[in-house]
Structure formats: structure tokens, C-alpha cells
Design a protein around this motif. Structure first.
Motif, mmCIF file in Angstrom:
data_model
loop_
_atom_site.group_PDB
_atom_site.id
_atom_site.type_symbol
_atom_site.label_atom_id
_atom_site.label_comp_id
_atom_site.label_asym_id
_atom_site.label_seq_id
_atom_site.Cartn_x
_atom_site.Cartn_y
_atom_site.Cartn_z
ATOM 1 N N GLY A 98 0.594 -1.431 -0.143
ATOM 2 C CA GLY A 98 -0.068 0.320 -0.347
ATOM 3 C C GLY A 98 0.598 1.060 0.285
ATOM 4 O O GLY A 98 0.444 2.133 -0.366
ATOM 5 N N PHE A 99 1.609 1.103 0.965
ATOM 6 C CA PHE A 99 3.177 2.340 0.872
ATOM 7 C C PHE A 99 3.292 2.724 -0.488
ATOM 8 O O PHE A 99 3.153 4.291 -0.802
ATOM 9 C CB PHE A 99 3.949 2.151 1.798
ATOM 10 N N PHE A 100 3.539 1.778 -0.932
ATOM 11 C CA PHE A 100 4.529 1.904 -2.691
ATOM 12 C C PHE A 100 4.060 2.175 -3.752
ATOM 13 O O PHE A 100 3.651 2.979 -4.602
ATOM 14 C CB PHE A 100 5.421 1.138 -2.746
ATOM 15 N N GLN A 157 -5.508 -10.226 1.735
ATOM 16 C CA GLN A 157 -6.279 -8.924 1.146
ATOM 17 C C GLN A 157 -5.565 -8.090 0.555
ATOM 18 O O GLN A 157 -6.144 -6.609 0.487
ATOM 19 C CB GLN A 157 -5.675 -8.493 2.510
ATOM 20 N N CYS A 158 -4.475 -8.144 -0.326
ATOM 21 C CA CYS A 158 -3.809 -7.184 -0.955
ATOM 22 C C CYS A 158 -4.489 -6.713 -2.118
ATOM 23 O O CYS A 158 -5.001 -5.430 -2.995
ATOM 24 C CB CYS A 158 -2.632 -6.845 -1.651
ATOM 25 N N LEU A 159 -5.258 -7.292 -3.014
ATOM 26 C CA LEU A 159 -5.967 -7.840 -3.653
ATOM 27 C C LEU A 159 -7.180 -6.530 -3.619
ATOM 28 O O LEU A 159 -7.964 -5.764 -4.040
ATOM 29 C CB LEU A 159 -6.895 -9.251 -4.115
ATOM 30 N N GLY A 160 -7.566 -6.123 -1.772
ATOM 31 C CA GLY A 160 -9.004 -5.594 -1.681
ATOM 32 C C GLY A 160 -8.384 -4.110 -2.018
ATOM 33 O O GLY A 160 -9.014 -3.099 -1.772
ATOM 34 N N MET A 161 -7.094 -3.785 -2.605
ATOM 35 C CA MET A 161 -6.583 -2.411 -2.880
ATOM 36 C C MET A 161 -7.794 -1.760 -4.021
ATOM 37 O O MET A 161 -7.878 -0.145 -4.366
ATOM 38 C CB MET A 161 -5.252 -2.107 -2.745
ATOM 39 N N ILE A 162 -8.123 -2.891 -4.439
ATOM 40 C CA ILE A 162 -8.727 -2.557 -6.073
ATOM 41 C C ILE A 162 -9.893 -1.912 -5.513
ATOM 42 O O ILE A 162 -10.770 -2.795 -4.789
ATOM 43 C CB ILE A 162 -8.751 -3.757 -7.266
ATOM 44 N N PRO A 163 -10.585 -0.616 -5.836
ATOM 45 C CA PRO A 163 -12.093 -0.313 -5.136
ATOM 46 C C PRO A 163 -12.846 -1.587 -6.187
ATOM 47 O O PRO A 163 -12.792 -1.421 -7.282
ATOM 48 C CB PRO A 163 -11.766 0.946 -6.067
ATOM 49 N N GLY A 164 -14.165 -1.714 -5.098
ATOM 50 C CA GLY A 164 -14.933 -2.919 -5.894
ATOM 51 C C GLY A 164 -14.851 -4.001 -5.317
ATOM 52 O O GLY A 164 -15.413 -5.232 -5.410
ATOM 53 N N THR A 165 -13.361 -4.553 -5.017
ATOM 54 C CA THR A 165 -12.687 -5.839 -4.891
ATOM 55 C C THR A 165 -13.406 -6.290 -3.152
ATOM 56 O O THR A 165 -13.642 -7.752 -3.353
ATOM 57 C CB THR A 165 -11.105 -5.603 -4.720
ATOM 58 N N ALA A 200 -3.769 2.867 7.789
ATOM 59 C CA ALA A 200 -4.176 3.592 6.127
ATOM 60 C C ALA A 200 -5.008 4.740 6.610
ATOM 61 O O ALA A 200 -5.210 6.063 5.845
ATOM 62 C CB ALA A 200 -5.485 2.275 5.247
ATOM 63 N N GLY A 201 -6.098 4.717 7.148
ATOM 64 C CA GLY A 201 -6.581 6.510 7.479
ATOM 65 C C GLY A 201 -6.027 6.816 8.607
ATOM 66 O O GLY A 201 -6.002 7.772 8.106
ATOM 67 N N GLY A 202 -5.025 6.198 9.473
ATOM 68 C CA GLY A 202 -3.902 7.735 10.216
ATOM 69 C C GLY A 202 -3.425 8.027 9.232
ATOM 70 O O GLY A 202 -3.336 9.336 9.231
ATOM 71 N N TYR A 203 -2.559 7.574 7.828
ATOM 72 C CA TYR A 203 -1.353 8.154 7.218
ATOM 73 C C TYR A 203 -2.592 9.311 6.903
ATOM 74 O O TYR A 203 -1.280 10.211 6.555
ATOM 75 C CB TYR A 203 -1.147 7.380 6.406
ATOM 76 N N SER A 204 -3.072 8.572 6.174
ATOM 77 C CA SER A 204 -3.775 9.594 4.703
ATOM 78 C C SER A 204 -4.738 10.442 6.161
ATOM 79 O O SER A 204 -4.512 12.014 5.017
ATOM 80 C CB SER A 204 -5.526 8.805 4.465
ATOM 81 N N MET A 205 -4.790 10.966 6.614
ATOM 82 C CA MET A 205 -5.598 11.711 7.333
ATOM 83 C C MET A 205 -4.038 13.285 7.917
ATOM 84 O O MET A 205 -4.280 14.195 7.980
ATOM 85 C CB MET A 205 -6.019 12.217 9.219
ATOM 86 N N TRP A 206 -3.181 11.926 7.958
ATOM 87 C CA TRP A 206 -2.272 12.917 8.171
ATOM 88 C C TRP A 206 -1.962 14.231 7.617
ATOM 89 O O TRP A 206 -1.396 14.992 7.757
ATOM 90 C CB TRP A 206 -1.114 12.232 9.329
#
Length: 274
Positions: A98-100, A157-165, A200-206
Motif C-alpha cells: 500500500g505504501f508504494f 488482502q492486498c487485492l482489496g486495494m482495488i476499489p470494488g474488490t 491507512a486512515g492515520g497516514y491519509s489523515m496526517w
């Protein structure tokens, strides 16, 4: 605060809470619901991230006894250490990948056709898994999982990064394919959601903190509370549901919803915007 905005925040909170832990993709639903409500600007995307916190808090409360017990007994219990280590291992692939690549995913894949296609493909995969001859179950409880099992589920779980998956769909259905029982796969999916979504939420909010202001507090608070309540009800319902039901109804829902989105986009009835 504009009452209309608070109503929109309530709707978005309900959508987040009801879809975060079901195999139907909360991200996909938030993208589409946000389009219909006109919540597509950058601040709305920060709002989407913020209300995930409410959903995560619901899971923490439902599983509080197990989570707190594991940390209290970490030094004296092999069971507690295995549980925490496995969750950490399962979280690692999403954290690194996710980071990359997540920024590129947001640029190129956050759009209605991708979401709709992922809905349909994911639904077909669920039907395929549920209709296979009995899956071999090696693991009936998450305490039986090895670090390798946790890593495999984490990779899925990384497949879930694709929206809708669907993150939860990827981990639950992927876990079942890897030999976890329906209950064990669902439990591990919930536990894995906590560090994954908090990070993910903390990183994005920051990163987006400059967009936030005190004037937005009522909007975010309403979304947070509604998300928490709906997620709490949903998680408790799902844990009862899986004891005697399959995920087939969710598969058909995904397929039907995906077809509707594709048709409305193709016909021009709805101008879906991510």
C-alpha cells in the motif's frame, strides 16, 4: 452546519458501517454513494477515511475481550503471542504494498467502470468458491493458524486495494480457499482490519491534515457515530449469519449492483465520478 450536509454525512456513515466488513466493498460503495450525493471533492475523500475509524472502533469493542486479553497475556501465553504475531504478519503485505502503490491505484482505478467490474468479478469468484465441492478445512479456529497461513491471507488482502474488490471479501473468501473455516476466515478478517485500516486512515489523515478545520467537526462527528453504530450492528449480525449461511446472497448482490452501475454509466443516466 448545513442540515443537508449532516444528512449526507449520516447516509455516508451508514454506507461505511454496513459495507466495511461485508464482502461487498465499502470503498466501492462510498465512491458511488459520494457521486450520487455530490461528495466528490478532496475534503469528502478525507471524510470517507475519517468515518472508517468509527467502523474500526465497532470491531474493537465487539472483540475487546480477545484483544485486551492477548496483550495482557503476551508475555505468559503462547496462544496470545501467536495471535498477535499472526495479525502483525498478516498486516505487513498491505502496509508495504500500500505504501508504494496505493497512490497510483487511487489515480487510475478509482472510477465507476473499475468498481463495477470488480463488483461483478468478485461476485463470480464468491459463487465459484461457494459452489465448489467441499473445501478442505485445515483450520477451524484462528489459534490454529501458522505464521505462513497469516502471511498468505495478508497477501490476499492486498487485492482489496482495488476499489470494488472488498478487503473483507478478499480475506474471507481467500482464507476459505487457503483452508480456513468460514468462522476462522471471518474472525481473522476482522482482526486484520484493525491495524490495516487504522494505519491507512492515520497516514491519509496526517497527509491531508491541512484540509481539516474546526468548522468540519459536526460533519465528521455525525459520520463517525453513525458509522460506528451501523458497523457494530453489522458485525454482530454477520457473526450470527455465517454460522448457518453462505456468502452466495452477497455474490448475487455484487453482480446485480455492478451491472446496474455499468448500465447507468453506459446509458448516461448517471455521471459517475470518483
Amino acid at each position: 452546519m448545513d442540515p443537508v450536509l449532516l444528512i449526507k454525512a449520516t447516509i455516508m456513515g451508514i454506507v461505511e458501517g454496513l459495507t466495511e466488513f461485508l464482502p461487498v466493498s465499502s470503498t466501492g460503495h462510498l465512491i458511488l454513494t459520494g457521486t450520487l450525493l455530490g461528495m466528490t471533492d478532496d475534503k469528502s475523500k478525507v471524510f470517507d477515511i475519517a468515518i472508517q475509524t468509527g467502523a474500526i472502533l465497532a470491531v474493537i469493542i465487539v472483540y475487546w475481550q480477545r484483544i485486551s486479553g492477548a496483550f495482557q497475556d503476551f508475555g505468559s501465553s503462547e496462544r496470545a503471542r501467536r495471535f498477535i504475531i499472526n495479525v502483525a504478519i498478516g498486516f505487513l503485505p498491505a502496509a508495504l504494498i500500500g505504501f508504494f502503490v496505493y497512490k497510483k491505484i487511487k489515480v487510475f482505478l478509482f472510477n465507476a467502470p473499475v468498481v463495477a467490474a470488480a463488483f461483478i468479478v468478485g461476485g463470480l469468484i464468491i459463487l465459484w468458491v461457494e459452489r465448489r465441492a467441499k473445501l478442505t478445512v485445515r483450520i477451524n479456529d484462528i489459534d490454529e493458524m501458522t505464521p505462513l497461513d497469516a502471511l498468505k491471507v495478508g497477501l490476499v488482502q492486498c487485492l482489496g486495494m482495488i476499489p470494488g474488490t472488498s478487503r473483507s471479501g478478499s480475506t474471507i473468501i481467500g482464507g476459505m480457499l487457503l483452508g480456513l473455516s468460514r468462522k476462522a476466515a471471518t474472525d481473522f478478517s476482522f482482526f486484520l482490519a484493525i491495524p490495516t485500516l487504522v494505519a491507512a486512515g492515520g497516514y491519509s489523515m496526517w497527509k491531508e491534515r491541512a484540509m481539516l478545520s474546526m468548522a468540519d467537526t459536526p460533519l465528521f462527528l455525525v459520520g463517525f457515530v453513525v458509522s460506528f453504530l451501523s458497523a457494530w450492528l453489522c458485525v454482530r449480525w454477520l457473526l450470527r449469519y455465517i454460522s448457518s449461511h453462505t456468502f452466495v446472497p452477497f455474490a448475487w448482490y455484487r453482480i446485480a449492483f455492478g451491472i446496474v452501475v455499468l448500465f447507468t454509466a453506459w446509458s448516461g443516466m448517471v455521471d459517475w465520478v470518483a
